[in-house]
Design a protein around this motif. Structure first.
Motif, PDB file in Angstrom:
ATOM      1  N   ASN A  87     -14.993  34.403  16.918  1.00 42.83           N
ATOM      2  CA  ASN A  87     -15.564  35.281  18.003  1.00 42.83           C
ATOM      3  C   ASN A  87     -15.094  36.712  17.592  1.00 42.83           C
ATOM      4  OD1 ASN A  87     -16.512  36.290  20.565  1.00 42.83           O
ATOM      5  ND2 ASN A  87     -14.395  36.585  20.886  1.00 42.83           N
ATOM      6  N   GLU A  88     -14.060  37.031  17.102  1.00 41.33           N
ATOM      7  CA  GLU A  88     -13.304  37.902  16.301  1.00 41.33           C
ATOM      8  C   GLU A  88     -14.206  38.792  15.268  1.00 41.33           C
ATOM      9  OE1 GLU A  88      -9.324  37.744  15.627  1.00 41.33           O
ATOM     10  OE2 GLU A  88      -8.888  37.419  17.711  1.00 41.33           O
ATOM     11  N   ASN A  89     -14.536  37.579  14.439  1.00 35.41           N
ATOM     12  CA  ASN A  89     -15.432  37.981  13.365  1.00 35.41           C
ATOM     13  C   ASN A  89     -16.791  38.419  13.634  1.00 35.41           C
ATOM     14  OD1 ASN A  89     -13.304  37.408  11.452  1.00 35.41           O
ATOM     15  ND2 ASN A  89     -14.134  35.472  11.068  1.00 35.41           N
ATOM     16  N   HIS A  90     -17.355  37.754  14.581  1.00 35.87           N
ATOM     17  CA  HIS A  90     -18.652  38.370  15.311  1.00 35.87           C
ATOM     18  C   HIS A  90     -18.582  39.527  15.671  1.00 35.87           C
ATOM     19  CE1 HIS A  90     -22.101  36.901  18.169  1.00 35.87           C
ATOM     20  NE2 HIS A  90     -22.626  37.003  16.964  1.00 35.87           N
ATOM     21  N   ALA A  91     -17.747  40.133  16.091  1.00 35.78           N
ATOM     22  CA  ALA A  91     -17.617  41.355  16.863  1.00 35.78           C
ATOM     23  C   ALA A  91     -16.800  42.442  15.794  1.00 35.78           C
ATOM     24  CB  ALA A  91     -16.779  41.426  18.316  1.00 35.78           C
ATOM     25  N   MET A  92     -16.806  42.011  14.751  1.00 39.44           N
ATOM     26  CA  MET A  92     -15.808  42.806  13.560  1.00 39.44           C
ATOM     27  C   MET A  92     -16.576  44.276  13.352  1.00 39.44           C
ATOM     28  SD  MET A  92     -13.326  41.901  10.595  1.00 39.44           S
ATOM     29  CE  MET A  92     -14.238  40.623   9.735  1.00 39.44           C
ATOM     30  N   ARG A  93     -15.982  45.128  13.072  1.00 36.31           N
ATOM     31  CA  ARG A  93     -16.496  46.235  12.413  1.00 36.31           C
ATOM     32  C   ARG A  93     -15.821  46.746  11.406  1.00 36.31           C
ATOM     33  NH1 ARG A  93     -20.378  49.210  15.121  1.00 36.31           N
ATOM     34  NH2 ARG A  93     -20.478  48.902  17.354  1.00 36.31           N
ATOM     35  N   VAL A  94     -16.533  47.085  10.282  1.00 42.15           N
ATOM     36  CA  VAL A  94     -15.902  47.666   8.930  1.00 42.15           C
ATOM     37  C   VAL A  94     -16.109  49.140   8.643  1.00 42.15           C
ATOM     38  CG1 VAL A  94     -15.988  47.284   6.410  1.00 42.15           C
ATOM     39  CG2 VAL A  94     -16.271  45.170   8.027  1.00 42.15           C
TER      40      VAL A  94
END
Length: 445
Positions: A353-360
């Motif tokens: 879930n965190e990866n799904h919403a991660m910004r780079v």
């Protein structure tokens, strides 16, 4: 706070040959998600996203059920109506001006009326409003309100019809609502252990359970608090009530899956370890992949499998092989019956879930891209070489990137995949698909 966007679902019901697929195509236009086939999967066009003015909804075709009764058409329509009533926010009831009002239409109208769901009656094949208006009025006899004349082939009357359809959407539907609880949908073939898993989660950990009415569906979502954190498990309808409709109808299951996946952040795709991974599993997983959701493949009944030191490895290879279009999926072995590795499941839900919403950050992305280009030269065609100018992340859930290039035609799928792999090497992004949009410089959009 994460923003949530749950698109309303519109289902189409109607007798064979009234033009359901023509209407489907007229509404969905060219951007039908199912035509761009995921490698290795053939899918019927069952759903498509439709945007009209400022409203977006998911259109579902309820057809495709093979009933086993003598009155084939009527029972087929009844099954369609049942699916529509269970999964849709608004139902389009399609009839045909040239065939006129049929007995099956009246019987299905009775069902739909009792459902209390909003129904828009649409009369198709009205190629000329002057010529056919008198025949359209005949459909007032169905008692479903005003019939809307359209010609799906010529795209006449579509706007008026859609205006009616969207007028029934719940207030704020398709707009984003604030809610930072992770929404989880457990999907999979019938009898793979979806209900056992939910019951185990609810029962064993003495979880605080409260039923919250599903947004606009009749489904009841379940709030779960696990180690102080709140989750919402989406009722894939039928997890807690065995429905009259035969559970093994593949089409029915897919419609259900679409409506659950649509509302989820994380999809837990269950596979039966004793059966191995099947084509049908790939179909269901393909829906979550198409919808850009975070995904965990949970191999259930692992306690029932004879094991040696290579079993997990071999099974993982088979899963990766059948689901080759989603190499990013996290694979987890568990047992809903014994509760083995349920804590690991929650841990994995949090991670994906965190990866799904991660910004780079844009700076970092461009460094990765520059390095990638230096290591592997972009392709060229007839002496013209692809140049990548700039990359930036434009949204999350799933993480979506725009790459500006000199010529879109030169940006082959395989090179995009190469750039994706370089980004994943740095940031992991386990369990979430990444979407890439390729733009030519000068396309300011």
């Amino acid at each position: 706070m994460s923003k949530r966007n749950s698109k309303p679902i519109v289902a189409v019901v109607g007798r064979p040959n009234v033009g359901k697929s023509t209407l489907f195509n007229a509404l969905a236009g060219e951007n039908i998600s199912i035509v761009k086939d995921t490698p290795g999967i053939t899918r019927d066009r069952i759903y498509a996203d439709v945007t009209w003015l400022d409203k977006t909804f998911t259109l579902i075709d309820t057809g495709g059920i093979e009933p086993d009764s003598k009155d084939v058409i009527l029972s087929q329509m009844r099954s369609q109506a049942e699916i529509a009533m269970e999964t849709a926010d608004v139902i389009i009831f399609l009839v045909d001006v040239k065939q006129g009002l049929q007995d099956a239409d009246s019987k299905v109208a009775d069902m739909l009326r009792r459902s209390k769901k909003p129904v828009v009656l649409v009369v198709n094949k009205v190629d000329s409003f002057q010529k056919y208006m008198a025949d359209v009025y005949e459909f007032y006899n169905l008692g479903m309100g005003d019939p809307h004349p359209v010609s799906a082939v010529n795209r006449l009357g579509i706007g008026d019809m859609l205006e009616e359809v969207v007028s029934y959407f719940p207030e704020g539907a398709g707009e984003e609502e604030e809610d930072d609880r992770v929404r989880v949908a457990i999907v999979g073939k019938p009898n793979v252990g979806k209900s056992s898993l939910i019951n185990k989660i609810l029962g064993e950990n003495r979880l605080i359970v409260s039923d919250i009415a599903g947004t606009t569906r009749d489904a009841v979502d379940t709030e779960v608090t696990y180690q102080g954190k709140e989750y919402v498990f989406i009722d894939t309808a039928g997890v807690r009530r065995k429905n009259k409709i035969k559970e093994d109808l593949e089409h029915y299951m897919i419609v259900r899956t679409v409506s659950a996946v649509e509302r989820a952040d994380v999809v837990v795709m269950m596979i039966d370890a004793t059966e191995g991974v099947t084509e049908q599993d790939a179909k269901i997983a393909g829906i979550a992949h198409d919808r850009g959701k975070a995904i965990i493949v949970a191999v259930n009944k692992w306690d029932a499998v004879e094991k040696d030191d290579k079993t997990i490895y071999r099974f993982t290879e088979r899963v990766k092989d059948t689901l080759s279009f989603m190499p990013y999926a996290e694979i987890l072995f568990l047992s809903a019956k014994t509760g083995q590795r349920i804590p690991k499941l929650f841990e994995t839900i949090d991670i994906v879930n965190e990866n799904h919403a991660m910004r780079v950050a844009t700076g970092v992305l461009n460094e990765i891209m520059t390095e990638a280009v230096a290591m592997q030269q972009p392709p060229s065609d007839k002496g013209k070489r692809l140049r990548l100018y700039y990359i930036t992340q434009v949204s999350v859930k799933p993480p979506t990137f725009v790459i500006f290039v000199n010529d879109k035609e030169l940006m082959h799928f395989s090179y995009t995949r190469y750039i994706e792999n370089q980004i994943r090497e740095t940031f992991g992004f386990k369990g979430t698909p990444l979407h890439f949009i390729i733009r030519e410089r000068g396309e300011e959009k």
